[in-house]
Design a protein around this motif. Structure first.
Motif: not given
Length: 350
Positions: A256-265, A286-294
């Motif tokens: 909600g505050t920053v872009s949930p992107s691989l480069p940003q993290v 993978s990043f996409d799997l972790v993001l999806d779970d979050v």
């Protein structure tokens, strides 16, 4: 909005031993514990196994709901009176055989994740800056599960009882710090804790004279302690050190505050994006799997425990539009956001 049942698939778990004494307590209060367990999707059979794991969100919401429906605002305080150090399972043996309070707290700090990865105990500076005083803090990771007044009071009361039992009383206990407003009569807290209780505190804690940390236990046993620590180290791996957990934490903090992107993290974790990808792959994710779970965990939490509008939830989870959230919720739970909020999910076990 009243507390709602949580899903059995929550990622934040707690050992079933935390509900020891819950069934008889609810029965004494005139309630139906089996109905409550079923409502919050907690299998009755899991209560027969202290090492069984249940959703900490379901656990906590059930305590809050039971307290409200049974008109028992001190339910957490009462439940703690029926428990002891033994609910911590294999960690209890290491604590019981410790030589000093400081050593016991060190073990609790290192291995509290065995009881629940969402809970942490620590020794910190006194939040009130008193000379010669330290705080034994008790924290819940609110990125994983909502705050629960009843569960917090259960944990604080149990922590105080454990310390008192091991020391034969706590002469150096200054106060109990509680983050929320009082939910029981003030005099009841004084009766349970035996010291002043301060509410709206910045962190839940027992404030102790620093000298208490040096107190020695008569039951200290080095050989038993070494066996217990060897067992914990060999059989339990802390989830807090993995790359996936660090990514999950960064994503949860930034939703909600920053872009949930691989480069940003990757930037937040001070690693190159390719390095982050390799480390996640080595852990089988993978990043996409972790993001999806979050996003899944957060969506379920917001939609089942709050009245936040769906459009706002979508923005908080980093979706570009509400329809994207709706598609994701249907994929995760087999229901629309509105149906999930009403408790009509098709993909959650009952």
């Amino acid at each position: 909005m009243k507390p709602r049942a949580a899903a059995a698939g929550d990622t934040a778990l707690i050992r079933a031993a935390s509900l020891r004494g819950f069934v008889p307590l609810v029965e004494e209060l005139g309630g139906d514990p089996l109905r409550l367990l079923a409502r919050f999707r907690i299998p009755q059979s899991v209560l027969d196994d202290d090492d069984g794991l249940i959703s900490i969100t379901a656990h906590d919401l059930m305590l809050d709901t039971a307290a409200e429906e049974l008109a028992c605002p001190d339910l957490g305080l009462r439940l703690a009176q029926r428990q002891d150090l033994g609910i911590l399972g294999p960690l209890a043996l290491a604590i019981e055989s410790s030589s000093t309070v400081a050593e016991a707290l060190e073990f609790a700090t290192r291995f509290m994740f065995v009881h629940s990865p969402a809970l942490r105990i620590g020794v910190e500076a006194d939040p009130r800056a008193a000379t010669g005083v330290v705080a034994v803090t008790y924290r819940k990771d609110l990125r994983e599960s909502p705050y629960s007044p009843q569960a917090m009071e259960l944990g604080l009361t149990l922590l105080r009882r454990i310390c008192a039992a091991m020391l034969g009383g706590i002469d150096g206990l200054r106060s109990i710090e509680v983050p929320h407003a009082p939910i029981s009569p003030i005099e009841h807290y004084a009766e349970v804790f035996g010291v002043p209780t301060r509410f709206h505190a910045p962190v839940a804690a027992l404030r102790l004279d620093r000298r208490v940390l040096d107190a020695r236990f008569s039951a200290a046993d080095e050989s038993i302690r070494e066996v217990a620590l060897a067992h914990l180290s060999a059989n339990y791996t802390s989830p807090h050190g993995s790359t996936a957990v660090r990514v999950r934490g960064a994503l949860s903090d930034g939703l909600g505050t920053v872009s949930p992107s691989l480069p940003q993290v990757a930037r937040l974790l001070s690693v190159h994006p390719r390095t982050l990808q390799r480390r996640l792959a080595a852990e089988g994710t993978s990043f996409d799997l972790v993001l999806d779970d979050v996003r899944r965990s957060a969506a379920e939490r917001y939609l089942t425990t709050t009245d936040i509008p769906v459009a706002q939830v979508a923005a908080m989870l980093g979706f570009s539009e509400q329809s994207a959230l709706s598609r994701a919720v249907r994929r995760w739970f087999g229901a629309s956001p509105r149906s999930l909020r009403q408790g009509e999910s098709g993909n959650l076990s009952s």
